[in-house]
Scaffold this active site. Structure first.
Site, PDB file in Angstrom:
ATOM      1  CD  GLN A  43     -50.957  46.045 -39.486  1.00 49.91           C
ATOM      2  OE1 GLN A  43     -51.511  45.123 -40.072  1.00 49.91           O
ATOM      3  NE2 GLN A  43     -49.864  45.860 -38.763  1.00 49.91           N
ATOM      4  CE1 TYR A  83     -46.593  43.978 -42.534  1.00 49.73           C
ATOM      5  CE2 TYR A  83     -48.844  43.148 -42.392  1.00 49.73           C
ATOM      6  CZ  TYR A  83     -47.482  42.933 -42.368  1.00 49.73           C
ATOM      7  OH  TYR A  83     -47.002  41.656 -42.168  1.00 49.73           O
ATOM      8  CE1 TYR A 122     -51.675  39.775 -35.824  1.00 51.07           C
ATOM      9  CE2 TYR A 122     -53.610  38.453 -36.318  1.00 51.07           C
ATOM     10  CZ  TYR A 122     -52.987  39.684 -36.233  1.00 51.07           C
ATOM     11  OH  TYR A 122     -53.682  40.822 -36.556  1.00 51.07           O
ATOM     12  CB  THR A 170     -45.468  47.206 -38.771  1.00 50.90           C
ATOM     13  OG1 THR A 170     -44.654  47.087 -37.593  1.00 50.90           O
ATOM     14  CG2 THR A 170     -45.879  45.823 -39.238  1.00 50.90           C
ATOM     15  CG  ASP A 193     -49.013  48.936 -37.237  1.00 49.52           C
ATOM     16  OD1 ASP A 193     -48.630  48.782 -38.410  1.00 49.52           O
ATOM     17  OD2 ASP A 193     -49.214  47.993 -36.446  1.00 49.52           O
TER      18      ASP A 193
END
Length: 210
Positions: free
Chosen positions: A114, A117, A149, A56, A58
């Site tokens: 994101q 991503y 998650y 990531t 972000d």
């Protein structure tokens, strides 16, 4: 990381598992092709490929620098092409193969901050659906798993207050476990899933349903 991998390999040896490990930059197409060639020369055609790389970087789009866009696309999406392509002919020749792409719930629903991503992870499933059609008649299945998650170093780096907010949004009331993703991979790699291809399997505790 090399030391962690070696310790894990040593532990698995006590269970009778022989594991060969190679450190690889999956964003480097040439390196992926070279390793794929080496492994196939040594061991024959690849039976199961799990594309699980993910990083990531972000930021909201207004603040997202080009290098952070490119890094995430390269590691998370280009890597799927970089490894699938050089291993595919061996699978076709063998008449068997399983390609399993680990995407993300944020590739299904998006996530603020994101764009890189989410775009890469959504792109993984587009890749899955297209390739699945190309190789369905050749004994090869291509599927996506989209975890929610998961209790991992990535989620533990999230500030505690944000992590608590995320947890409260999960209907199952907990984060997923890495072993639960592993079980999904094992199922899609098994003979029991031979008629499943082009699918996106969500493993997210009810966080997103589609």
């Amino acid at each position: 990381e090399a030391e962690i991998i070696q310790a894990w390999r040593d532990e698995q040896t006590t269970h009778g598992c022989e594991i060969e490990a190679h450190l690889l930059d999956v964003a480097d197409g040439g390196a992926c092709t070279a390793l794929a060639s080496q492994l196939q020369d040594q061991h024959g055609p690849c039976s199961v490929l799990v594309n699980a790389a993910g990083i990531t970087r972000d930021a909201t789009l207004r603040k997202l620098e080009p290098e952070d866009w490119r890094a995430v696309i390269a590691s998370n999406l280009d890597s799927v092409y970089n490894l699938s392509r050089p291993l595919l002919n061996g699978m076709i020749g063998a008449g068997f193969g399983r390609i399993i792409n680990i995407s993300s719930v944020n590739g299904q629903k998006g996530q603020m901050g994101q764009t890189n991503y989410s775009a890469a992870k959504a792109g993984m499933h587009g890749f899955t659906m297209a390739l699945a059609q190309e190789v369905a008649a050749k004994g090869i299945t291509v599927n996506t798993i989209s975890p929610g998650y998961i209790d991992s170093p990535m989620i533990r780096r999230v500030p505690a207050n944000i992590r608590e907010s995320i947890l409260n949004s999960v209907p199952a009331g907990r984060f997923g476990l890495p072993i639960e993703i592993a079980h999904a991979v094992c199922f899609l790699a098994s003979a029991n899933a031979a008629y499943i291809t082009g699918a996106n399997l969500p493993v997210n505790g009810g966080l997103f349903m589609h």
